[in-house]
Design a protein around this motif. Sequence first.
Motif, PDB file in Angstrom:
ATOM      1  N   TYR A   1       0.836  -1.206   0.000  1.00  0.00           N
ATOM      2  CA  TYR A   1       0.000   0.000   0.000  1.00  0.00           C
ATOM      3  C   TYR A   1       0.865   1.248   0.000  1.00  0.00           C
ATOM      4  CZ  TYR A   1       0.885   0.247   5.118  1.00  0.00           C
ATOM      5  OH  TYR A   1       1.466   0.323   6.361  1.00  0.00           O
ATOM      6  N   LYS A   2       0.255   2.364  -0.305  1.00  0.00           N
ATOM      7  CA  LYS A   2       0.852   3.686  -0.119  1.00  0.00           C
ATOM      8  C   LYS A   2      -0.024   4.433   0.887  1.00  0.00           C
ATOM      9  CE  LYS A   2       3.905   5.195  -2.154  1.00  0.00           C
ATOM     10  NZ  LYS A   2       4.156   5.769  -3.486  1.00  0.00           N
ATOM     11  N   LEU A   3       0.604   5.241   1.719  1.00  0.00           N
ATOM     12  CA  LEU A   3      -0.123   6.007   2.744  1.00  0.00           C
ATOM     13  C   LEU A   3       0.314   7.461   2.693  1.00  0.00           C
ATOM     14  CD1 LEU A   3      -2.004   6.028   5.286  1.00  0.00           C
ATOM     15  CD2 LEU A   3       0.098   5.707   6.642  1.00  0.00           C
ATOM     16  N   TYR A   4      -0.665   8.349   2.578  1.00  0.00           N
ATOM     17  CA  TYR A   4      -0.364   9.782   2.623  1.00  0.00           C
ATOM     18  C   TYR A   4      -0.542  10.278   4.049  1.00  0.00           C
ATOM     19  CZ  TYR A   4      -0.091  14.736   1.782  1.00  0.00           C
ATOM     20  OH  TYR A   4       0.307  16.053   1.833  1.00  0.00           O
ATOM     21  N   ILE A   5       0.518  10.944   4.556  1.00  0.00           N
ATOM     22  CA  ILE A   5       0.508  11.528   5.893  1.00  0.00           C
ATOM     23  C   ILE A   5       0.702  13.032   5.731  1.00  0.00           C
ATOM     24  CG2 ILE A   5       1.577  11.552   8.160  1.00  0.00           C
ATOM     25  CD1 ILE A   5       2.702   8.757   7.506  1.00  0.00           C
ATOM     26  N   PRO A   6      -0.270  13.852   6.115  1.00  0.00           N
ATOM     27  CA  PRO A   6      -0.167  15.303   5.915  1.00  0.00           C
ATOM     28  C   PRO A   6       1.060  15.901   6.589  1.00  0.00           C
ATOM     29  CG  PRO A   6      -2.406  14.677   6.509  1.00  0.00           C
ATOM     30  CD  PRO A   6      -1.548  13.462   6.725  1.00  0.00           C
ATOM     31  N   ALA A   7       1.538  16.989   6.008  1.00  0.00           N
ATOM     32  CA  ALA A   7       2.687  17.689   6.576  1.00  0.00           C
ATOM     33  C   ALA A   7       2.307  18.436   7.842  1.00  0.00           C
ATOM     34  CB  ALA A   7       3.265  18.659   5.544  1.00  0.00           C
ATOM     35  N   GLN A   8       1.075  18.934   7.897  1.00  0.00           N
ATOM     36  CA  GLN A   8       0.660  19.689   9.073  1.00  0.00           C
ATOM     37  C   GLN A   8       0.512  18.769  10.279  1.00  0.00           C
ATOM     38  OE1 GLN A   8      -3.531  20.886   9.313  1.00  0.00           O
ATOM     39  NE2 GLN A   8      -3.809  20.088   7.226  1.00  0.00           N
ATOM     40  N   PRO A   9       0.966  19.207  11.455  1.00  0.00           N
ATOM     41  CA  PRO A   9       0.872  18.373  12.655  1.00  0.00           C
ATOM     42  C   PRO A   9      -0.580  18.066  13.002  1.00  0.00           C
ATOM     43  CG  PRO A   9       2.373  20.217  12.989  1.00  0.00           C
ATOM     44  CD  PRO A   9       1.636  20.497  11.722  1.00  0.00           C
ATOM     45  N   ALA A  10      -0.801  16.890  13.555  1.00  0.00           N
ATOM     46  CA  ALA A  10      -2.150  16.495  13.950  1.00  0.00           C
ATOM     47  C   ALA A  10      -2.516  17.130  15.287  1.00  0.00           C
ATOM     48  CB  ALA A  10      -2.235  14.982  14.051  1.00  0.00           C
ATOM     49  N   LYS A  11      -3.645  17.811  15.327  1.00  0.00           N
ATOM     50  CA  LYS A  11      -4.136  18.410  16.566  1.00  0.00           C
ATOM     51  C   LYS A  11      -5.038  17.453  17.330  1.00  0.00           C
ATOM     52  CE  LYS A  11      -3.962  23.069  14.577  1.00  0.00           C
ATOM     53  NZ  LYS A  11      -4.741  24.298  14.232  1.00  0.00           N
ATOM     54  N   GLN A  12      -5.479  16.409  16.655  1.00  0.00           N
ATOM     55  CA  GLN A  12      -6.333  15.383  17.231  1.00  0.00           C
ATOM     56  C   GLN A  12      -6.177  14.134  16.373  1.00  0.00           C
ATOM     57  OE1 GLN A  12     -10.440  16.595  16.881  1.00  0.00           O
ATOM     58  NE2 GLN A  12     -10.219  17.194  14.760  1.00  0.00           N
ATOM     59  N   PRO A  13      -6.700  12.985  16.816  1.00  0.00           N
ATOM     60  CA  PRO A  13      -6.609  11.802  15.960  1.00  0.00           C
ATOM     61  C   PRO A  13      -7.169  12.084  14.569  1.00  0.00           C
ATOM     62  CG  PRO A  13      -7.328  11.188  18.145  1.00  0.00           C
ATOM     63  CD  PRO A  13      -7.314  12.689  18.114  1.00  0.00           C
ATOM     64  N   ARG A  14      -6.448  11.654  13.553  1.00  0.00           N
ATOM     65  CA  ARG A  14      -6.816  11.980  12.175  1.00  0.00           C
ATOM     66  C   ARG A  14      -7.905  11.059  11.637  1.00  0.00           C
ATOM     67  NH1 ARG A  14      -2.779  15.328   9.949  1.00  0.00           N
ATOM     68  NH2 ARG A  14      -0.657  15.093  10.785  1.00  0.00           N
ATOM     69  N   ALA A  15      -8.720  11.600  10.723  1.00  0.00           N
ATOM     70  CA  ALA A  15      -9.623  10.768   9.939  1.00  0.00           C
ATOM     71  C   ALA A  15      -8.780   9.960   8.955  1.00  0.00           C
ATOM     72  CB  ALA A  15     -10.630  11.625   9.191  1.00  0.00           C
TER      73      ALA A  15
END
Length: 367
Positions: A107-121
């Motif tokens: 698989y490939k997974l995209y992880i945003p550059a912006q820090p997570a402020k809460q658990p991500r969708a």
Amino acid sequence: MKPIDRFISQMVESARLAQTQDASAATALIQKALAESGLLPHGVQAPQAPFANPGQAPFVDLNPAPRWSARMGRRHAPGARQAKADPRAPGRFIDGSFSCGAGTRHYKLYIPAQPAKQPRALVVMLHGCTQNPDDFATGTAMNALAEEHGCLVLYPAQDKGANHNGCWNWFETAHQAREQGEPAILAGMTRQVMAEHEADPARVFVAGLSAGGAMAAILGAEYPDLYAAVGVHSGLPAGSARDMMSGLKAMREPGKAKRLRKGVAAIVIHGDADHLVNAGNGEAVLGQFLKAQAAPLHKHSEAHDHAGRRCTRSTWRDEGGRTVLEHWQLHGAGHAWSGGNPAGSHTDASGPSASAEMLRFFLAQGA
């Protein structure tokens, strides 16, 4: 006979030949069917080798992927193909794999550059036949939207050993039940990514195109406890086929969909000029999830021009005003991801943006 009817009848006959172990005749007929239907680009040969699965001919529901995708595929492992980076998606796009008793998939997974402020969708995106994670990410432009909203996006890759054309095997009974076959692999992969990247368990969604849309419907049907909502673009309802031949028939003539044990929220998008997967399948998917809803819903429909295309959008809302079901009928649209990036395969640049509408719908479920 209409071209699509001729194509399907040829594919059905090729499956019969494959079952009699006449692989050369089956391959020749597939090449003829693809060439006559325009699904085989000039100068490109259909597979000459025997079929990966005994008795199963390649299942085609999309045009071949762009040449850049094929070139990249020769240099990278399955699931690790790369396309030109989207500057609107500056996060990490990493490789991974998952294994369980039912098999292994990359698989490939995209992880945003912006820090997570809460658990991500987490949005699981299932590609169509002949596609791969990088191609699908490019065509849908979902990573750019994920960056904007702080979401993880998981792109499972079908293995060519499981299906020669890279289709999810939605049409086989072995891949339609909970904790069996590909549904078990995809659900397990989803859980693994959730645990490793601290995803919000209340905001996990699955969407797909064509064969991927059909598999997304299966995951929604079999795992309503895992996926909060489903997005089906140009797909088919869960349980609409039992093998390749009945799958080809269902693509042309929507049949009876199985009854679901529990309903989840669903957004369905389908072009009414789709010549590969009859638009009646979109209505069948909608009906399947509608019948499974526990409470009465209120319907509202409106027709309007949306980003260059005439559309009819229907919504079903619960007593609290939340949209639980949504159906987009795209007038004049064919078999392609609506509002997609032409740099990816099987996209239609005319709107609406299926990615934006699906993500809007998904995130509203967890609001």
